[in-house]
Design an enzyme around this catalytic site. Sequence first.
Site, PDB file in Angstrom:
ATOM      1  N   HIS A 229       0.828  -1.201   0.000  1.00  8.88           N
ATOM      2  CA  HIS A 229       0.000   0.000   0.000  1.00  8.88           C
ATOM      3  C   HIS A 229       0.874   1.268   0.000  1.00  8.88           C
ATOM      4  CE1 HIS A 229      -3.546   2.422   1.374  1.00  8.88           C
ATOM      5  NE2 HIS A 229      -2.585   3.164   1.892  1.00  8.88           N
ATOM      6  N   GLU A 230       1.828   1.288   0.911  1.00 12.36           N
ATOM      7  CA  GLU A 230       2.688   2.480   0.987  1.00 12.36           C
ATOM      8  C   GLU A 230       3.509   2.634  -0.294  1.00 12.36           C
ATOM      9  OE1 GLU A 230       2.333   4.805   3.101  1.00 12.36           O
ATOM     10  OE2 GLU A 230       0.943   3.632   4.320  1.00 12.36           O
TER      11      GLU A 230
ATOM     12  N   HIS B 233       1.538   4.490  -2.856  1.00 15.05           N
ATOM     13  CA  HIS B 233       1.622   5.947  -2.684  1.00 15.05           C
ATOM     14  C   HIS B 233       2.957   6.457  -3.210  1.00 15.05           C
ATOM     15  CE1 HIS B 233      -1.959   6.382  -0.305  1.00 15.05           C
ATOM     16  NE2 HIS B 233      -1.507   5.696   0.727  1.00 15.05           N
TER      17      HIS B 233
ATOM     18  N   ASP C 175      -7.401   7.575   3.131  1.00 15.83           N
ATOM     19  CA  ASP C 175      -6.965   8.106   1.838  1.00 15.83           C
ATOM     20  C   ASP C 175      -8.174   8.499   0.994  1.00 15.83           C
ATOM     21  OD1 ASP C 175      -4.401   7.455   2.570  1.00 15.83           O
ATOM     22  OD2 ASP C 175      -4.406   5.526   1.523  1.00 15.83           O
TER      23      ASP C 175
END
Length: 618
Positions: A429-430, A433, A506
Amino acid sequence: MDKHGKQKREYKRQIWYTIAYFVFWLALLSLLNVWLLGRPQPAPFSQFLEDVDAGKVTSATFGERNVLWVVAGEDENAVQTFEAQRIPEMDDSEILTLLQEKGVEFSGIQPNPLLSTLFNWLVPLGLLALFWAWSVNRLPGASQALSFGRSRAKIWDESSEQVTFDDVAGVDEAVAELREVVEFLTQPERYAKIGAHIPKGVLLVGPPGTGKTLLAKATAGEAGAPFFSISGADFVEMFVGVGAARVRDLFKQAREKAPCIIFIDEIDAIGRSRTGARSPVSNEEREQTLNQLLVEMDGFDSSVGVIIMAATNRPDVLDKALLRPGRFDRQVVVDKPDLQGREAILRVHTRNVKLADDVDLHVVAARTPGFAGAELANLVNEAALLAVRNGREVVTMQDLDEAIDRVMMGLERKSRALNRKEREIVAHHEMGHAFMGVLLPHADPVHKISIVPRGTAALGVTVQAPLEDRYLLTEAELRDRMTVLLGGRAAEEVVYGQVSTGPADDLQRATELARRMVTQFGMNEKLGPVALEEMQQGYLDNEGFVQRRYGEKTAAEIDAEVQRLLNSIYDRALTLIRRHEDVLKQAAQRLLEEEVMEGDELIRILDEAGVEHPVTDI
Ligand code: ADP
Ligand code: MG
Ligand code: ZN
């Protein structure tokens, strides 16, 4: 905890002493009465008249409602006292004449409230106070009970075992800041010479168990200064005004001992925002205490050499007045340690532990993401206990492994210690980003990516550092910003074919941005350059609110446009992630191993894989 229990018992004991004393005094008083005066025997009024007539009465005393008379017996010691109720509205003059005739000594008594009060209450009370003081002094350790207002601060004894910065690890930035505080205390002249003001207050902020209390002690230890430590909860007592008195006393003591450090642990207990608190309980006491603290902090010059340190894990609830310049204007963040930090902390705590040769602290650190210093200390101790239980003389890797499980089980309920699968999802997930941040031309550069669980909210974080302060954003920049926000979710979808609950925050932020683009910035073709909504600034720092200027039909259109915009942005993110799925997985793997990745390293990975960045075709 222990200390408080003891004090409670002490109070209880004193209450019993008091009660026993009262009972004793009352008994004594009534005994004295009987003994000194002889108990008057009740008798009818007619007997009084008869006795007078018979000449037996030597003296009579008329009260408001009764009459007392003394009858002489055969010898002097056999006097008897009688008491009779007087007859209301009786004419006394005849009786008085009679008494005069018989030569009886008579008098009246006015009830004397002052004298009787004095005798019945003040004297025993005075004696009570003496008795209390005496019994309190006799009880070991109970002497503070009389001095409610005295601060209960413990002075850190310089002779007892010293804590220094060597005992603290994994929080290097915090230590660096506190080294400066040590200099304020040890070399104030240097600052005075140049005309610099020494900060008065330093606030340590961070999750529980990260070493805030330890750092404060170490600061005092390094400076060789006395250390007054008190917990916020100690101020908040049941008696109104006691907290404020304690603060006053604490500062007085500290000023006498300067240079020194005052440490208020868990300051949120008194420093909670005065307006924001919704507690049904009266906040009167806490407010008084807080006000007194503010007054004291303002009231001294930092050149006297008193530095106030405080710690909290709830900086969000603190009253803003505390954070104003001249008070706790320095904030030192004490965060959970990363991989290297954990290894360093383990090293500190295994200094005096015998380790087997197979123990690799780096591996232990890698298995304990999300552990704070306190948990690592606990882990080492658990392992040592296990070794003893298993009859070993050294701690083995197996002991440590088992201890990790034990501590982890305790943690699961308490905080977020992620399991392996969750960490993988967070890493991807990170990376989602971060990839958007690097690939998109108008996004802020990626500074750092971390999957060290911080605090309670974020499981991972991608830090983007804008190159300069921005006041204006173009449409392209806003679109890229939203793409970065949705990149995490897109990565989860591409890698796992489904999304977790992680990206909820988010989504919310992306939606808010999209909505403002449509309704406030006029960046939508269909609705055109119209300000449909206006942000109204709230009074002072209250939340603002949104004023709407449209009807139902437009509202539906706005919703549709916001949705369309977000969908197109999400498609953008998906396209980019799909294009570089393999590199992303590879980078996520690296992040899992290292927990923290600098932006530069990600760029290196992309360069090695021959990925063009920023992209030009999207
Ligand atoms: P906090 O006040 O932040 O809740 P403490 O200072 O009370 O945490 O930490 C409790 C114990 O955990 C310390 O006494 C120490 O043994 C250990 N500890 C916590 N953080 C660290 C650290 N950074 N380095 C070494 N030991 C630590
Ligand atoms: Mg603490
Ligand atoms: Zn995210």
